[in-house]
Design an enzyme around this catalytic site. Structure first.
Site, PDB file in Angstrom:
ATOM      1  N   ASP A   9      -8.038 -59.736  84.559  1.00  0.00           N
ATOM      2  CA  ASP A   9      -9.089 -60.177  85.153  1.00  0.00           C
ATOM      3  C   ASP A   9      -9.529 -59.697  84.162  1.00  0.00           C
ATOM      4  O   ASP A   9     -10.981 -58.851  83.551  1.00  0.00           O
ATOM      5  CB  ASP A   9      -9.718 -59.514  86.624  1.00  0.00           C
ATOM      6  CG  ASP A   9      -8.679 -59.661  88.124  1.00  0.00           C
ATOM      7  OD1 ASP A   9      -7.794 -60.299  87.483  1.00  0.00           O
ATOM      8  OD2 ASP A   9      -9.380 -59.265  89.183  1.00  0.00           O
ATOM      9  N   ASP A 131      -6.286 -67.521  99.085  1.00  0.00           N
ATOM     10  CA  ASP A 131      -7.005 -66.060  99.510  1.00  0.00           C
ATOM     11  C   ASP A 131      -7.852 -66.111 100.679  1.00  0.00           C
ATOM     12  O   ASP A 131      -8.818 -67.175 100.940  1.00  0.00           O
ATOM     13  CB  ASP A 131      -8.129 -66.301  98.477  1.00  0.00           C
ATOM     14  CG  ASP A 131      -7.671 -66.043  96.886  1.00  0.00           C
ATOM     15  OD1 ASP A 131      -6.835 -65.436  96.824  1.00  0.00           O
ATOM     16  OD2 ASP A 131      -8.239 -66.228  95.991  1.00  0.00           O
TER      17      ASP A 131
END
Length: 242
Positions: A9, A131
């Site tokens: 990330d 998500d």
């Protein structure tokens, strides 16, 4: 065997991890994502989940140079997500070296556009990002909860031809308290042909084996690697044994 997919990330060009998607709970693990990616490749890993967290927040790709540098320096198959909201973004991601892109928030806010991408680039090139917060789809870098329910959302995209889905339980992400095995089991029972990639909370090799046993196609591992709950040597051994 389940695919092992480490995550990188990116914020400000650096390798970071968040907790439950909270940008205020940021830990910088390495200033050089290319170095991290090379270490993964050296352990026999073949795939990488690369997320532009700045892009997710800005709603357009920001860290394209990181994607390009990782793609040039390794032979990893990269799926790239974060900020892909337009035709310009998806073209940029593929041009910079992504093999697949993850359609997250855009799959909720503009399903027609994602459907066009599937037709233009091939459904196998688009990974659906689901998500989840309490079985509702979260958007905009997990900052908002949409009205979309998980199962109808998945069903609608499967009907359009989607093959891959990354499902992250936001409540589990970054806490190192285990993944949502029950959730993934229920998804696979209902949609057995879906290539489901589990993400969030993975803490041990045994848990990877459990996700493999229920039929997950892949598993994304982030914080557990960076904090050495799961070592690259353990992953290398697992990959070789399979």
């Amino acid at each position: 065997m389940i695919e092992i997919i480490p995550a990188i990330d990116i914020i400000n060009g650096q390798c970071v991890r968040l907790t439950q998607g909270d940008y205020e709970q940021k830990i910088i693990y390495n200033s050089d994502p290319v170095e991290v990616a090379k270490a993964f490749e050296g352990a026999g890993i073949q795939r990488l989940h690369l997320v532009d967290l700045d892009g997710a927040k800005a709603k357009h790709i920001v860290n394209v140079d990181v994607l390009e540098n990782v793609a040039k320096a390794t032979n990893l198959t990269i799926d790239f997500g974060g900020g892909i909201k337009s035709e310009k973004d998806i073209q940029l991601a593929f041009y910079a070296g992504a093999s697949q892109i993850t359609a997250g928030s855009i799959a909720v806010t503009d399903p027609d556009l994602v459907n066009r991408w599937m037709k233009e680039y091939g459904a196998h090139k688009i990974i659906l990002g689901a998500d989840v917060k309490g079985l509702k789809i979260a958007v905009n870098g997990w900052q908002k909860e949409s009205s979309e329910e998980l199962f109808p959302f998945l069903e609608s995209y499967l009907a359009k031809g989607i093959e891959y889905c990354i499902c992250t339980d936001v409540a589990k992400d970054g806490l190192l308290q285990g993944s949502s095995v029950k959730l993934y089991t229920s998804i696979l029972e209902r949609f057995p042909k879906l290539k489901l990639i589990a993400s969030g909370g993975v803490t041990s090799i045994k848990e990877i084996e459990k996700l493999n046993a229920i039929g997950c196609h892949g598993v994304i591992i982030g914080k557990a690697i960076y904090e050495e709950r799961i070592t690259l040597k353990e992953l290398e051994k697992l990959i070789v044994s399979c």
